[in-house]
Design a protein around this motif. Sequence first.
Motif, PDB file in Angstrom:
ATOM      1  N   UNK A  83      35.166  39.907  48.290  1.00 60.33           N
ATOM      2  CA  UNK A  83      34.588  40.718  47.626  1.00 60.33           C
ATOM      3  C   UNK A  83      34.591  41.100  46.089  1.00 60.33           C
ATOM      4  N   UNK A  84      33.459  41.165  45.509  1.00 62.87           N
ATOM      5  CA  UNK A  84      33.394  41.371  44.136  1.00 62.87           C
ATOM      6  C   UNK A  84      32.714  42.798  43.929  1.00 62.87           C
ATOM      7  N   UNK A  85      33.419  43.568  43.106  1.00 62.73           N
ATOM      8  CA  UNK A  85      32.900  45.129  42.867  1.00 62.73           C
ATOM      9  C   UNK A  85      33.003  45.305  41.357  1.00 62.73           C
TER      10      UNK A  85
ATOM     11  N   UNK B  68      22.456  34.387  50.064  1.00 60.34           N
ATOM     12  CA  UNK B  68      22.688  34.830  51.261  1.00 60.34           C
ATOM     13  C   UNK B  68      23.974  35.920  51.394  1.00 60.34           C
ATOM     14  N   UNK B  69      24.291  36.421  50.141  1.00 58.09           N
ATOM     15  CA  UNK B  69      25.424  37.150  50.082  1.00 58.09           C
ATOM     16  C   UNK B  69      24.904  38.626  50.672  1.00 58.09           C
ATOM     17  N   UNK B  70      25.896  39.705  50.731  1.00 54.55           N
ATOM     18  CA  UNK B  70      25.793  40.939  51.135  1.00 54.55           C
ATOM     19  C   UNK B  70      25.707  41.615  49.920  1.00 54.55           C
ATOM     20  N   UNK B  71      24.714  42.605  49.589  1.00 55.04           N
ATOM     21  CA  UNK B  71      24.617  43.348  48.422  1.00 55.04           C
ATOM     22  C   UNK B  71      24.741  44.837  48.733  1.00 55.04           C
TER      23      UNK B  71
ATOM     24  N   UNK C  57      22.475  42.048  38.474  1.00 54.09           N
ATOM     25  CA  UNK C  57      22.454  40.636  37.872  1.00 54.09           C
ATOM     26  C   UNK C  57      23.315  39.631  38.362  1.00 54.09           C
ATOM     27  N   UNK C  58      24.464  39.931  39.019  1.00 49.71           N
ATOM     28  CA  UNK C  58      25.190  38.922  39.787  1.00 49.71           C
ATOM     29  C   UNK C  58      24.336  38.557  41.321  1.00 49.71           C
TER      30      UNK C  58
ATOM     31  N   UNK D 284      28.965  41.583  47.570  1.00 49.55           N
ATOM     32  CA  UNK D 284      28.778  42.140  46.145  1.00 49.55           C
ATOM     33  C   UNK D 284      28.389  43.623  46.322  1.00 49.55           C
ATOM     34  N   UNK D 285      29.420  44.740  45.808  1.00 42.59           N
ATOM     35  CA  UNK D 285      29.420  45.994  45.863  1.00 42.59           C
ATOM     36  C   UNK D 285      29.478  46.751  44.724  1.00 42.59           C
ATOM     37  N   UNK D 286      28.660  47.736  44.725  1.00 42.48           N
ATOM     38  CA  UNK D 286      29.008  48.793  43.755  1.00 42.48           C
ATOM     39  C   UNK D 286      30.229  49.568  44.120  1.00 42.48           C
ATOM     40  N   UNK D 287      30.949  49.877  43.268  1.00 38.79           N
ATOM     41  CA  UNK D 287      32.529  50.638  43.571  1.00 38.79           C
ATOM     42  C   UNK D 287      32.109  52.004  44.362  1.00 38.79           C
TER      43      UNK D 287
END
Length: 514
Positions: free
Chosen positions: A244-246, A262-265, A255-256, A228-231
């Motif tokens: 990947x979710x951007x 266990x995801x990568x933020x 919020x996501x 989960x990444x900030x663009x």
Amino acid sequence: MSQVTLAIPSLRDEQIQLRQGGLYWVALDQPSDAQVLALQFLVALSAQHRATLVWCGSNPEDRIGALDDQQGPGQLRVFEVPVPAMRSALESLPSELRRAAVAPGSQVLLMLPATSWQSFDTLQLQQWCERMRHWLRERGCTLLVLCHGQASSLHAELVRLNECLSGLAQLYRHDGGIRYQLHFWHSEQGVCGAQAFELQSLASGFGVVRDEQARPVPTRTDDQRLYLAQRSVLESTSTLSRQWKVFERRIDLLQQASLARAASVLIAIESDQQVEVLSRDLYALRERCGMALKVVVREMEPCLRYRDERLLMSCGANIIVPFGVSLSRFFSLVDSVQGQLWNRGRSGNDLESLLKRLRAPTMRGLLPPREFLSTLDQIYADACGEIEHQLLRLQPPPSLTIEQCLYQVTLRRFGDIATVVEGVCYVFLFACRSDGLESALGNICRLPWRSLFSDCQPLADLGELPRVAFLHALALPHEFRLAPDRTEATPRARSDLNAYTPRQTSPAITDYCE
């Protein structure tokens, strides 16, 4: 007669029991922690036990006085050793204890600063341990040494003396937690070694925190390959896999992330004004999601200072990627935290107390000795190891007066303070790493600091200050002044400043300890 132990709840008997005739050594960073453990040890003794306390440097009477008639040993004798006599007292300790008529089978507690051993070389330290072990076995006594103050070289020597010592452990504060490192421990139950525990402060002393790393990760873990990444952290990259979710906005990302386990933020930070808000967000994220979440903060502009990084790490970040790191290297660092558990234990400390500890005092500059000492007492009493400070003893050369030296020193950051006692300048630099000390001195001194001071001695803790001299010192003379804080500077001065502080900030908040 009941067993003698360190009395730390939730540790097994073989990890805390002291056998008769044994010599046990616990190294602690802070004198206050040594006093807590000493009281904990004494309270656990039964009325059938006889104990002797020998102390030097850090007065434990306030805490030991908490013992009442229903607690602790049936007999407790207390002896003080003056600091100047510490070396000779240690060398003659067996005969001194015999002269004091310490009864066979007694429990002896020795509390002293690590600096007491500075004049002992490796062979002398070994010989001292061997003499004490022989005396202890001969008299059936047990000795517990609580040695406070940071002394890595002393500890390295002690580790090698496992044949002379019955037990060796360390208790220190780090990243907001209290760590207890057991190196080896002999008891009637057997031998233990190489174990580490996280402790917490209880009303009765120190206790073990439940091992969070052993706690099962709640709900699902099938998101461990999800990113989960900030663009903005991805720059112009557009070729990403389905994992990947951007998100354009951080609020949507968080919020996501609050639903993950266990995801990568991957979070961006562009300004120091965002630090406290982001630290609160990370703290809440950890509280909700646990430790398996991988949180990566990428600095998009050069804005983070040392204490900012420590705050973000203490609140939940696995890693801070500094400004200037290439995108390919950034992805490598993200890969490096896969499978990692965030384990910076909070030991019951809430976010507000953490923020308070990492926030600099609202004072700076030259202070009277008593005010300087009381300020440091408060800072060190609240410290939990998240950030490093520097306490310095600066000796002027014979060719300069203390007034001349002081007038070449400028303290611009809040929390950086100085005083003068007995012709010596003491300086405290808040949130300053040891590897940044040279740069810091170069920035607070208008002239090369080696030409202003003949000696610069970093002090490990407050126990190395001449406390009596501080308390009896008068107010500073009016002619004692630091250099004025001028924003204008000569071209040479600006060049020197930029060499130490590549990140451009206003003079009032310059972090010259980076």
